[in-house]
Design a protein around this motif. Structure first.
Motif, PDB file in Angstrom:
ATOM      1  N   ARG A  28      28.505  38.423 -14.838  1.00  0.00           N
ATOM      2  CA  ARG A  28      29.753  38.878 -14.865  1.00  0.00           C
ATOM      3  C   ARG A  28      30.035  39.785 -13.621  1.00  0.00           C
ATOM      4  NH1 ARG A  28      31.949  41.409 -19.683  1.00  0.00           N
ATOM      5  NH2 ARG A  28      29.918  42.649 -19.644  1.00  0.00           N
ATOM      6  N   GLY A  32      29.659  41.361 -23.639  1.00  0.00           N
ATOM      7  CA  GLY A  32      29.609  40.417 -22.729  1.00  0.00           C
ATOM      8  C   GLY A  32      28.372  39.341 -23.068  1.00  0.00           C
ATOM      9  N   ARG A  37      28.717  35.489 -23.744  1.00  0.00           N
ATOM     10  CA  ARG A  37      29.971  34.919 -23.526  1.00  0.00           C
ATOM     11  C   ARG A  37      29.947  33.691 -22.675  1.00  0.00           C
ATOM     12  NH1 ARG A  37      34.000  39.181 -20.630  1.00  0.00           N
ATOM     13  NH2 ARG A  37      34.844  37.082 -20.048  1.00  0.00           N
ATOM     14  N   ALA A  38      31.034  32.914 -22.976  1.00  0.00           N
ATOM     15  CA  ALA A  38      31.239  31.532 -21.925  1.00  0.00           C
ATOM     16  C   ALA A  38      31.918  32.111 -20.751  1.00  0.00           C
ATOM     17  CB  ALA A  38      31.971  30.550 -22.853  1.00  0.00           C
ATOM     18  N   VAL A  39      31.791  31.265 -19.400  1.00  0.00           N
ATOM     19  CA  VAL A  39      32.436  31.302 -18.489  1.00  0.00           C
ATOM     20  C   VAL A  39      34.074  31.464 -18.682  1.00  0.00           C
ATOM     21  CG1 VAL A  39      32.965  30.566 -15.899  1.00  0.00           C
ATOM     22  CG2 VAL A  39      30.430  30.641 -17.209  1.00  0.00           C
ATOM     23  N   GLY A  40      34.784  32.295 -18.063  1.00  0.00           N
ATOM     24  CA  GLY A  40      36.171  32.479 -18.373  1.00  0.00           C
ATOM     25  C   GLY A  40      36.644  33.014 -19.540  1.00  0.00           C
ATOM     26  N   GLN A  41      35.638  33.184 -20.475  1.00  0.00           N
ATOM     27  CA  GLN A  41      36.163  33.691 -22.052  1.00  0.00           C
ATOM     28  C   GLN A  41      36.433  35.137 -21.758  1.00  0.00           C
ATOM     29  OE1 GLN A  41      33.159  33.411 -24.712  1.00  0.00           O
ATOM     30  NE2 GLN A  41      34.003  34.770 -26.231  1.00  0.00           N
ATOM     31  N   ARG A  42      37.767  35.404 -22.251  1.00  0.00           N
ATOM     32  CA  ARG A  42      38.220  36.847 -22.228  1.00  0.00           C
ATOM     33  C   ARG A  42      37.769  37.536 -23.324  1.00  0.00           C
ATOM     34  NH1 ARG A  42      42.015  38.244 -18.758  1.00  0.00           N
ATOM     35  NH2 ARG A  42      43.361  36.644 -17.712  1.00  0.00           N
ATOM     36  N   PRO A  43      37.752  39.017 -23.360  1.00  0.00           N
ATOM     37  CA  PRO A  43      36.864  39.764 -23.998  1.00  0.00           C
ATOM     38  C   PRO A  43      37.816  39.862 -25.489  1.00  0.00           C
ATOM     39  CG  PRO A  43      37.356  41.153 -22.030  1.00  0.00           C
ATOM     40  CD  PRO A  43      38.041  39.655 -22.165  1.00  0.00           C
ATOM     41  N   HIS A  50      23.899  33.699 -16.733  1.00  0.00           N
ATOM     42  CA  HIS A  50      25.316  34.062 -16.688  1.00  0.00           C
ATOM     43  C   HIS A  50      25.631  35.451 -16.164  1.00  0.00           C
ATOM     44  CE1 HIS A  50      29.232  34.663 -18.996  1.00  0.00           C
ATOM     45  NE2 HIS A  50      29.506  34.439 -17.950  1.00  0.00           N
TER      46      HIS A  50
END
Length: 495
Positions: free
Chosen positions: A405, A486, A489-495, A403
């Motif tokens: 970012r 991070g 975290r999943a893809v597209g998940q906001r902080p 993953h």
């Protein structure tokens, strides 16, 4: 160059060649002093340095040393005082070069190297009026000096061979390939080939056989590419098939008696011939400025040399050897056992973003982030003992999940560092978190989950006890670190 030691080079003559020498030394961590009586010398050197700062760091997959200090001197004596290397690159006038040596030798150390960039004069000619002829040799470069590996090293019978060997060692530390010329001869080796090709090209244009553009296309679309990676004799050896060079020479030897070239003749340099060639050259590339052509040249050289580097071939093998010397004695070349403190995330990558890593938006291509993080993973594996020797025994790590970012931009030339934290490292499982920085600016993160596998069964397996112990040391030390932002975290998940 010795780790942690700043050395000084003096450049006498700051034109295109002298500027290239200055850049090569400067970007390899040397302090550089330049002497050139031209009041515009500093202004003229600036674009050469800008080009080198853009291109040279792109050749290596590890960062060059911190740039040295550049000084412009008012006198030659000031420039050479205390310098280890003095490079003369003044115009090709023998009396001028001899005056340079007399002035330089009065102020420089007897142990320093005094080298000439001359393409035509022999060292015996240069040594004519010298105080210490044994100190003088030819080190003939190729333009651009900051990229091209070859340096023709030419001693005379009077040259101190210990100094020649010292010079060759320094050239290798700069990423050059020193080629010792066995005997003094006008124009050395490479320029004699260039002169032969140049003479034939002039005849082809004069006789209306080809234009300047067609000749250039014949070179760059054909034998130029072959020569770049295999040279002349190996190219012809392969042309002979399995029978090799003997078959080639038997097959094509008779052609030497045919009127294929005019190498012994020189066309008269009339105004008409000059106008013809200059006009065709303008039509061929007049749509580009010289700056644009130099930029394209450097981009192409970097791309070709990096391709050769991947195969450890020719100029690429020289770059790989240079990289190994840059890594030696640093964290990037150390095994885990050589590091006393592993409590902080480990530095696994330190390099400039190469020219060919950027995309149509002008920043680092997203695929290259994966490559940088993959390089970081590979480096971490080496540190804990999963190196080439271990992999040859049948075990390795395979990446199961990734993953990435993208936090901020990285442009060509950006000096990036990747720091690696172990989130878990026990049994077959390895969980890494990479952070990529430009200084203190976070550019990207990469989270990677790996499994140790048997290369024979291609199934998960336990690593060696040595690797398990190394991983336990790092994961234990990193257990007290804050969980990085991070992670998980999943893809597209906001902080």
């Amino acid at each position: 160059m010795e780790q942690g030691t700043v050395k000084t080079a003096a450049i006498i003559g700051g034109g295109v060649i002298g500027g290239g020498w200055a850049a090569r030394f400067l970007l390899n961590g040397w302090d550089v002093r330049v002497f050139d009586p031209d009041p515009q010398a500093e202004e003229k050197l600036a674009p050469v340095l800008a080009q080198s700062r853009r291109a040279l760091p792109s050749l290596t997959d590890v960062a060059l040393p911190s740039e040295g200090r550049l000084t412009f001197c008012d006198t030659m004596s000031e420039a050479v005082d205390g310098a280890i290397w003095v490079q003369e690159s003044v115009p090709e006038r023998l009396e001028l070069k001899r005056k340079v040596y007399q002035t330089a030798q009065a102020a420089m150390s007897p142990d320093a190297i005094l080298a000439s960039s001359t393409s035509g004069f022999t060292p015996s000619q240069l040594q004519g009026c010298a105080t210490r002829p044994e100190q003088i040799m030819v080190c003939h470069p190729f333009n651009p000096v900051y990229l091209m590996p070859l340096i023709e090293v030419v001693p005379s019978p009077a040259t101190d061979l210990a100094l020649v060997e010292k010079a060759e060692g320094i050239l290798r530390s700069l990423g050059h390939y020193p080629l010792r010329v066995r005997k003094e001869i006008d124009a050395h080796i490479a320029d004699r080939f260039l002169e032969a090709v140049w003479r034939e090209a002039l005849w082809l244009v004069k006789d209306g056989v080809a234009t300047t553009e067609e000749i250039d296309e014949a070179i760059r679309m054909g034998f130029g590419i072959r020569w770049a990676q295999m040279g002349l004799f190996d190219t012809y050896r392969t042309a002979g098939g399995e029978a090799g060079m003997r078959h080639f020479m038997a097959q094509f030897g008779p052609a030497l008696q045919w009127p294929w070239t005019k190498l012994m003749d020189v066309p008269e340099f009339t105004d008409e011939l000059v106008d013809l060639i200059a006009g065709q050259s303008d039509a061929q590339s007049g749509h580009m400025t010289i700056s644009e052509m130099l930029r394209a040249r450097d981009d192409n050289l970097v791309g070709m040399m990096r391709s050769l580097k991947a195969n450890d071939w020719g100029a690429g093998a020289v770059m790989n050897a240079h990289e190994a010397s840059l890594r030696a004695g640093t964290v990037l070349g150390a095994h885990l056992d050589e590091l006393e403190d592993v409590s902080a995330p480990l530095l696994t990558v330190r390099r400039a973003v190469p020219l060919d890593w950027t995309d149509y938006n002008g920043h680092m291509n997203e695929a290259r982030y994966l490559q940088a993080f993959g390089d970081a993973t590979d480096r971490f594996m080496e540190m804990v003992g999963c190196d080439a020797a271990y992999i040859a025994t049948g075990g390795s790590y395979f990446t199961a999940e990734t993953h990435i970012r993208h936090v901020d931009e990285a442009l060509a030339g950006t000096l990036i560092e990747v720091r690696t934290q172990v989130l878990a490292g026990a049994g077959k499982k390895l969980h890494l978190f990479h952070e990529m920085y430009d200084g203190d600016r976070l550019l990207a993160t990469g989270e990677h989950f790996l499994l140790h596998v048997s290369l024979e069964t291609r199934r998960p397996s336990d690593p060696s006890e040595a690797i398990l112990a190394a991983l336990a040391r790092v994961s234990g030390a990193h257990a007290d670190l804050p969980r990085p932002d991070g992670a998980g975290r999943a893809v597209g998940q906001r902080p």
